[in-house]
Design a protein around this motif. Structure first.
Motif, PDB file in Angstrom:
ATOM      1  N   SER A  30       0.807  -1.225   0.000  1.00 20.76           N
ATOM      2  CA  SER A  30       0.000   0.000   0.000  1.00 20.76           C
ATOM      3  C   SER A  30       0.833   1.264   0.000  1.00 20.76           C
ATOM      4  CB  SER A  30      -0.930   0.016   1.227  1.00 20.76           C
ATOM      5  OG  SER A  30      -0.167   0.090   2.427  1.00 20.76           O
ATOM      6  N   TYR A  36       2.899   8.526   0.760  1.00 18.17           N
ATOM      7  CA  TYR A  36       1.530   8.141   0.411  1.00 18.17           C
ATOM      8  C   TYR A  36       1.231   6.682   0.735  1.00 18.17           C
ATOM      9  CZ  TYR A  36       1.643  12.594  -1.937  1.00 18.17           C
ATOM     10  OH  TYR A  36       1.763  13.935  -2.196  1.00 18.17           O
ATOM     11  N   GLU A  38      -2.182   3.832   0.015  1.00 23.54           N
ATOM     12  CA  GLU A  38      -3.539   3.515  -0.439  1.00 23.54           C
ATOM     13  C   GLU A  38      -3.614   2.007  -0.640  1.00 23.54           C
ATOM     14  OE1 GLU A  38      -6.917   5.245  -3.519  1.00 23.54           O
ATOM     15  OE2 GLU A  38      -4.835   5.919  -3.691  1.00 23.54           O
ATOM     16  N   GLU A 536      -3.711  14.190   0.186  1.00 22.76           N
ATOM     17  CA  GLU A 536      -4.630  13.072   0.436  1.00 22.76           C
ATOM     18  C   GLU A 536      -3.868  11.755   0.455  1.00 22.76           C
ATOM     19  OE1 GLU A 536      -7.953  12.748  -2.170  1.00 22.76           O
ATOM     20  OE2 GLU A 536      -8.884  14.603  -1.499  1.00 22.76           O
ATOM     21  N   ASN A 537      -4.450  10.764   1.123  1.00 18.91           N
ATOM     22  CA  ASN A 537      -3.873   9.414   1.181  1.00 18.91           C
ATOM     23  C   ASN A 537      -2.449   9.414   1.715  1.00 18.91           C
ATOM     24  OD1 ASN A 537      -5.703   9.140  -1.718  1.00 18.91           O
ATOM     25  ND2 ASN A 537      -6.095   7.733  -0.026  1.00 18.91           N
TER      26      ASN A 537
END
Length: 975
Positions: A30, A36, A38, A536-537
């Motif tokens: 991930s 980052y 995700e 984000e993420n």
């Protein structure tokens, strides 16, 4: 896009390779080396082109995407996304063809750069672009990023060295991209039966034939003088081909694929241009400067001398290196505390030319009033160590205590070198305005400095600062007509800025190009174009507090257990293979599995601690399983630039896990083995007989193929109970011998030889009152008991052990516990004593080596016979100390020659290799380097290994008997 969960069982049955859809594997994949994270839908590891085509077809049919992945060292989140990860590093890593005469090599995308160059070096050849991650990055990833590296000043980027690419397109069709003549290009446009390929060529032809588009590209793309220019898709490089301009180069879509980050096609076969190695006489002028600003001016002077590379390292990186066991050794050339340093490389045909050039450069620096020290470093080994210090920069930054870390984002910006001084001054103002500081290092010769601002992504305010800094940096880069991405790619960190940097018109061209190649958004969407917001993420959740737990080990140096885990930044140094050397990470080397790397374990620890399932972060079976194959070799403590000590993290976790679930029988037996041996000695013949029985092995879970260590006829304690004779000659000093639990019960003969050797050499030997070392308890996670043992030993020994009367140990894992674990195990009031004790707790070889240096021991006591010794060093010795004293001691007999096997951990790792479920892996680790080297040794060669488990593993794996270095030296005494 359809977000329904696809039926991966269907795909799994079709693949020759692997498919995982479980939570652990998804968490492992991930994240990368960026900030980052995700969760992907699944992870695949294809074995061939057909597997890739099936994965693409499955993604297309199920409305999802694929994320090509190699070493996972990307810094801009290129391999982070919600689709299906396709990891080509495990299986698709073969060199398919090497043509020395025509100077090309054809590889699969998972071939590691440094491994390729090792093979090419035999033919005096190399692949030019060389990244700092060369020992684990793969060619496919280098193509995706258009990597450059240390020598981009002379070798350029991957884009200049890619000849052909065989790829699978988004519709599943196959094609080959290569240089095309004008006629061949026309055939691609008009007579092409592959409809998607035809559309791709038509799209680029229409785009680059348009005069307005040409004008926009030439005006808005980065300065052509800038070699590191990697924003968006390289349509500017295609524009310069003979098809669209007066350029001499043929059209080649490989130039576009370089830097495309896996968003356009899936490359499965890559043809590379290879070049001769540089001249043999190489040297580094390591110019020391008082300030960073001086070094920027120094760079311009150095460039006039036509070096092959110039790298920058600032004071923050150099200071961080002091805290790293491995990198401390590589600071040998550093004088004082420079504010910045330039490492300037030259290569010449003769030594005289090299020396003259170094002298000329130093004169120019001094005439300009720049710098204060200019050592010339020569010799392959020393040069390698200097570059190792520089390339460790990223990992070293993780050692800065606290939550603020040097993060990627503005680290990849590049401007023309003559504009660097003004650009850096502007960057420093922007940082100061935001209350931030940064490190400065890397590829100054080509205008790229890796700025690493210290940001705490756990703090929402710092997240805002990061966003502001990125925007302000983009404005500055545009001001100097530079590139936001020099070599690390756009990914999701910098894709947002492409419309601003290149203009909306050019951005629409790029989006249209992506849509033409990949109309269904199958290939790595959200990178380069249509990227998500840069905040984000993130790997951490801003504003979310992760409470630290009470621990038995002291983790305060890193501000807690979780922050000790967070030191792993994903750089992947633990993913190097046995071909590269070193010890970290033996289980990854043997399997090439991400979950068996230090990084994989750190990722699982971090993510499951962030979101524990039942409130107790230590009570999670997933972590227990992932740590099971960590063999606690300690290599990560020294070889990982971030000093992630996975063995320590594992031991702490196991104690808490056992507090909930109880201690398994076998673990309890191994931990308490020293105390059980005390009882077993009472009925030694029966005990030794039982040790050989298959029934006992079966009951306690020992591999039947293993031979368990026998008990000695008599313990060392009993052998010395009546005292140890004094030396017959003048006493040179007094030492205390640590009678470890392995020597005392299983190999007392080695202990006797150690005593006889020391007394013969003139040393008074005493065995002090002490407890066992606690190594067996530590290895099984019984930290609470280890803490009691450490405390007792420190109390017993602190008043008698000193520099004049050191504590000497025979078994490395036992004596090194004093140096490594004890200071972090005892209570705060005993820590100063534990640290002092650790400083004077020496390996037997270290003591002999020091006495040799003092002139107290020489060759006169030893045989003059010629003998060869093949040495395998203990993994914890390599991590916490060094094998150099061992080699030095074994070379004491003047005609003994010593060669060290370039092996890492042997694979036995205490009890690990004895355990039935670990037997195969332990043997596989041994077979990588150690066992073949031992088998190939002539019969008269002495095999030596300081570690008791190493010696047993060598015997089981090769049938040959290895001797402790003490035995080798004792047997070399003249009668």
């Amino acid at each position: 896009m359809n977000r329904m969960q696809p039926d991966f069982n269907q795909l799994k049955t079709q693949l020759e390779g692997d498919l995982f859809a479980d939570n652990v594997q998804r968490v492992l994949y991930s994240t990368d080396a960026s900030q980052y994270k995700e969760l992907p839908l699944a992870v695949t590891r294809p074995k061939n082109k057909e597997d890739i085509k099936k994965i693409i077809a499955f993604a297309r049919e199920n409305g999802t995407s694929i994320i090509p992945r190699g070493g996972g060292t990307s810094l801009a989140g290129q391999v982070v996304g919600p689709g299906i990860v396709v990891d080509i590093s495990k299986y698709m890593n073969k060199i398919l063809e090497l043509n020395v005469d025509e100077k090309y090599v054809i590889v699969e995308p998972g071939v590691v750069l440094a491994e390729l160059n090792q093979i090419l070096a035999k033919y005096n050849l190399q692949f030019g672009p060389e990244t700092s991650t060369a020992n684990r990055c793969v060619i496919g990833g280098m193509l995706g990023n258009n990597s450059c590296g240390l020598h981009s000043l002379v070798y350029g980027s991957v884009r200049e060295h890619i000849l052909e690419v065989d790829a699978v397109l988004s519709d599943g069709s196959e094609t080959t991209f290569k240089s095309l003549s004008k006629k061949e290009f026309q055939r691609k446009l008009n007579g092409n039966p592959n409809q998607l390929e035809k559309a791709i060529y038509q799209n680029i032809h229409e785009m680059l034939s348009d005069p307005d588009n040409q004008k926009e590209i030439r005006e808005k793309f980065p300065d052509p003088k800038l070699t590191r220019r990697n924003m968006g898709y390289a349509i500017d490089a295609l524009l310069n081909s003979e098809i669209f301009s007066n350029g001499e180069s043929q059209f080649n879509f490989c130039k576009l694929l370089a830097g495309s980050e896996g968003t356009l096609a899936f490359s499965h076969r890559i043809k590379l241009n290879i070049i001769p190695l540089p001249p043999k006489h190489k040297g580094l002028v390591c110019a020391h400067f008082d300030t960073l600003e001086e070094s920027l001016q120094g760079n311009l002077i150095a460039l006039k001398h036509q070096p092959t590379a110039i790298e920058l390292m600032d004071d923050t990186v150099m200071q961080a290196a002091k805290q790293n066991i491995e990198q401390r050794k590589n600071r040998f050339f550093v004088k004082g505390d420079p504010g910045a340093m330039l490492m300037i490389e030259f290569s010449f045909e003769t030594e005289e030319e090299l020396q003259n050039k170094a002298a000329e450069l130093e004169k120019d620096f001094r005439d300009a009033g720049l710098g204060y020290h200019f050592p010339l470093v020569t010799g392959d080994d020393k040069i390698k160590r200097v570059w190792a210090l520089r390339t460790a920069g990223l990992g070293l930054l993780a050692n800065i205590p606290g939550d603020r870390k040097g993060v990627p984002g503005i680290e990849d910006t590049a401007v023309a070198p003559d504009r660097l001084p003004d650009y850096v001054a502007d960057i420093k103002k922007a940082l100061e305005k935001l209350g931030l500081s940064s490190v400065f290092y890397a590829h100054i010769a080509t205008g790229e400095i890796h700025f690493r601002p210290l940001i705490n992504f756990k703090d929402p305010e710092d997240v805002k600062r990061f966003d502001t800094l990125m925007n302000e940096t983009a404005a500055l880069v545009k001001k100097y007509r530079g590139s936001m991405s020099g070599e690390h790619g756009d990914g999701r960190a910098r894709g947002k800025f492409i419309p601003f940097m290149l203009g909306e018109h050019n951005y629409e061209l790029l989006k249209n190009l992506k849509k033409t190649w990949d109309p269904h958004h199958i290939f790595n969407p959200g990178k380069i174009t249509d990227t998500p917001p840069i905040t984000e993420n993130l790997r951490v959740t801003p504003g979310k507090e992760i409470p630290e737990s009470d621990t038995y080990f002291n983790f305060s140096k890193n501000k807690g257990y979780i922050r000790s885990i967070e030191k792993c930044n994903g750089s992947g140094d633990c993913r190097k293979s046995e071909m590269i050397g070193g010890t970290m990470c033996p289980t990854f080397m043997a399997t090439r599995d991400e979950d068996k790397s230090t990084r994989g374990r750190a990722n699982i620890l971090r993510e499951f601690f962030y979101s524990p399932k039942n409130g107790n972060a230590f009570d999670q079976k997933e972590i227990y399983n992932i740590l099971d194959l960590c063999i606690s070799c300690k290599a990560c403590k020294s070889e990982c630039p971030s000093n992630v000590d996975m063995a320590k993290l594992k031991a702490e976790f196991l104690q808490h896990y056992y507090d909930v679930h109880g201690i398994p029988l076998r673990s309890r037996l191994v931990a308490y083995l020293p105390r059980l041996n005390q009882l077993a000695m009472l009925v030694r013949p029966i005990s030794n007989f039982m040790m050989k029985t298959t029934l006992l092995k079966k009951i306690i879970g020992i591999a039947p193929q293993r031979n368990l260590p026998s008990l000695s006829n008599i313990t060392l304690n009993r052998r010395t109970a009546q005292g140890i004779p004094h030396p017959e000659k003048e006493i040179k000093g007094k030492i205390y011998l640590f009678n470890d639990e392995f020597t005392n019960y299983n190999e007392s003969d080695i202990g006797i030889k150690a005593i006889l050797l020391l007394t013969r050499l003139g040393y008074e030997v005493k065995i002090p009152v002490h407890k066992e070392s606690g190594r067996t308890f530590l290895s099984k996670g019984l930290v609470r008991t280890s803490k009691k043992i450490a405390t007792e030993n420190v109390e017993l020994l602190k008043d008698i052990i000193s520099e004049e009367t050191p504590l000497i140990g025979i078994e490395p894992s036992a004596i090194l516990a004093f140096r490594d674990e004890y200071p972090d195990l005892v209570d705060e009031n005993l820590q100063p004593f534990a640290k002092k004790l650790g400083q004077h707790a020496l390996l037997f070889e270290e003591f002999i080596s020091e006495e040799m240096d003092k002139g107290n021991i020489d060759t006169s006591e030893f045989s003059t016979a010629k003998k060869q010794v093949l040495l395998h060093g203990h993994c914890q010795q390599k991590a916490v100390a060094s094998t150099e004293p061992t080699k030095k001691m074994l070379s004491l007999p003047k005609n003994y020659s010593v060669k060290e096997v370039p092996s890492g951990c042997c694979g036995m790792a205490g009890s690990f290799g004895y355990e039935k479920e670990h037997y195969d892996l332990s043997m596989k680790i041994g077979e990588m380097v150690l066992f073949p080297a031992v088998r190939q040794a002539e019969e008269e060669v002495i095999i030596s290994a300081p570690g008791t488990s190493c010696r047993h593993h060598i015997k089981d794996g090769t049938g040959k008997t290895a001797k402790h270095p003490v035995e080798v030296l004792y047997e070399a005494l003249e009668n």
